[in-house]
Design an enzyme around this catalytic site. Structure first.
Site, mmCIF file in Angstrom:
data_model
loop_
_atom_site.group_PDB
_atom_site.id
_atom_site.type_symbol
_atom_site.label_atom_id
_atom_site.label_comp_id
_atom_site.label_asym_id
_atom_site.label_seq_id
_atom_site.Cartn_x
_atom_site.Cartn_y
_atom_site.Cartn_z
ATOM 1 C CG HIS A 192 -0.207 -3.869 5.283
ATOM 2 N ND1 HIS A 192 -1.051 -3.473 4.279
ATOM 3 C CD2 HIS A 192 0.202 -5.116 4.945
ATOM 4 C CE1 HIS A 192 -1.150 -4.418 3.373
ATOM 5 N NE2 HIS A 192 -0.399 -5.433 3.746
ATOM 6 C CG HIS A 198 -2.039 -1.018 1.071
ATOM 7 N ND1 HIS A 198 -2.523 -1.750 2.126
ATOM 8 C CD2 HIS A 198 -2.737 -1.402 -0.029
ATOM 9 C CE1 HIS A 198 -3.495 -2.559 1.682
ATOM 10 N NE2 HIS A 198 -3.640 -2.369 0.383
HETATM 11 O O1 0X9 Z 1 -6.930 -3.673 4.250
HETATM 12 C C1 0X9 Z 1 -5.802 -4.150 4.172
HETATM 13 O O2 0X9 Z 1 -5.352 -4.648 3.154
HETATM 14 C C2 0X9 Z 1 -4.905 -4.141 5.396
HETATM 15 N N1 0X9 Z 1 -5.111 -2.988 6.198
HETATM 16 S S1 0X9 Z 1 -4.530 -1.550 5.670
HETATM 17 O O3 0X9 Z 1 -5.034 -0.496 6.530
HETATM 18 N N2 0X9 Z 1 -2.950 -1.555 5.820
HETATM 19 O O4 0X9 Z 1 -4.886 -1.380 4.302
HETATM 20 C C3 0X9 Z 1 -5.251 -5.343 6.232
HETATM 21 C C4 0X9 Z 1 -4.823 -6.593 5.621
HETATM 22 C C5 0X9 Z 1 -4.908 -7.698 6.611
HETATM 23 N N3 0X9 Z 1 -5.864 -8.625 6.220
HETATM 24 C C6 0X9 Z 1 -5.601 -9.603 5.331
HETATM 25 N N4 0X9 Z 1 -4.376 -9.796 4.882
HETATM 26 N N5 0X9 Z 1 -6.598 -10.345 4.972
HETATM 27 ZN ZN ZN Z 2 -1.918 -1.658 4.064
#
Ligand code: 0X9
Ligand code: ZN
Length: 314
Positions: free
Chosen positions: A195, A67
């Site tokens: 992340h 991201h």
């Molecule tokens: O939404 C996302 O992809 C992640 N959160 S973020 O705020 N960094 O965008 C969470 C991803 C965790 N969940 C999975 N990998 N399923």
């Molecule tokens: Zn993320």
């Protein structure tokens, strides 16, 4: 390279230079490798940290910056590499890990998006692929992997920030990562994807509340890592499955990695808890990286112990 600041955020050009320079300075243990091209045709490179040995090695994968706006993640990948390289000769803990493990680190997965956050829109999340005749841009690369694709917590509308792409693995960045991981999967024991923000250690799955076969072990290892992290600066992390403690997501790299058989697959959401969110001040980079490093080493020790035992001489 000696002047490189690990307590600053760096534009992509500097990260490219850093990768070249660090693999020159520590040529005996680290090499830079081409992974693929981004949508806007920029090269993606990962760093491989490996001690020469006759042991059949297992692999630790770490990627950062899937991201674009989560700048602390690429900063941590660089910190992680720096820590390993500065300490592998003297620190017995890191020395031991390198006897049986190779580290593969992708400092910025979503390079086009990262550059866009530096030039145009600090809060951009997705890649920069063009859709609907150039009327909207970007796929959420963490919704584009081939696992329960676009079933939940993802959107088919290209204007949305969770746009899942036009099909599973439709994007060059996810193709590059998927095919590489697939080609090495029998040897990869640990898949770590970094992340921000939220201070969470997340286990599979996001696409279902069902749990993976080693869920209990993943929670134990994750909780131990959260404890090690807290010991550094008192920061609190929560540990649990994505669907349980965050929200539903389909097509994430971590779930895909777990479902192709990589046992220790985690998503880390680094600092903070929402005060600054994605725009974490540079003044917090050092503490964030120090505590996250403690968490990583805790996970890696546990993985090592699981495969080679506590007292193994390798
Ligand atoms: O939404 C996302 O992809 C992640 N959160 S973020 O705020 N960094 O965008 C969470 C991803 C965790 N969940 C999975 N990998 N399923
Ligand atoms: Zn993320």
């Amino acid at each position: 390279l000696d002047a490189y600041s690990y307590t600053r955020y760096h534009p992509m050009e500097e990260i490219y230079q850093w990768m070249i320079q660090i693999s020159e300075k520590y040529a005996e243990v680290v090499t830079q490798h081409f992974l693929g091209m981004t949508y806007e045709t920029r090269p993606m490179y990962y760093l491989k940290i490996s001690q020469p040995s006759n042991n059949p090695k297992k692999i630790i994968w770490m990627d950062c910056g899937i991201h674009a706006r989560e700048w602390i993640a690429p900063a941590f990948c660089q910190w992680f590499v720096k820590e390993i390289l500065q300490n592998y000769k003297d620190d017995s803990r890191i020395k031991k890990l390198l006897r049986n493990l190779d580290f593969y680190v992708l400092p910025v997965l979503n390079i086009d998006g990262y550059i866009y956050t530096w030039t145009t829109d600090r809060l951009w999340r997705k890649s920069r692929s063009s859709h609907n005749n150039g009327t909207c841009f970007g796929t959420d690369l963490n919704r584009n992997f081939n696992v329960s694709w676009c079933s939940i917590g993802a959107s088919r509308n290209c204007q949305d920030i969770t746009f899942c792409g036009t099909g599973p693995v439709s994007e060059p960045e996810t193709k590059a990562v998927s095919s590489f991981i697939e080609s090495k999967k029998d040897n990869i024991v640990c898949f770590l994807t970094m992340h921000s923000f939220g201070q969470l250690i997340l286990t599979p799955y996001g696409y279902t509340k069902n749990k993976s076969s080693n869920h209990e072990e993943l929670i134990q290892v994750g909780q131990k890592a959260a404890n090690a992290l807290k010991e550094k600066h008192g920061t609190n992390y929560r540990v649990g499955s994505s669907a349980d403690i965050l929200y539903a997501t389909s097509g994430s790299s971590r779930d895909w990695a777990r479902d192709i058989g990589i046992p220790f697959s985690y998503t880390f959401e680094l600092r903070d808890n929402g005060t600054y969110g994605f725009v974490l001040p540079e003044a917090q980079i050092q503490a964030t990286c120090e505590e996250s490093m403690a968490a990583m080493l805790s996970v890696l020790d546990d993985v090592y112990e699981k495969y080679w035992g506590v007292d193994s001489a390798g």
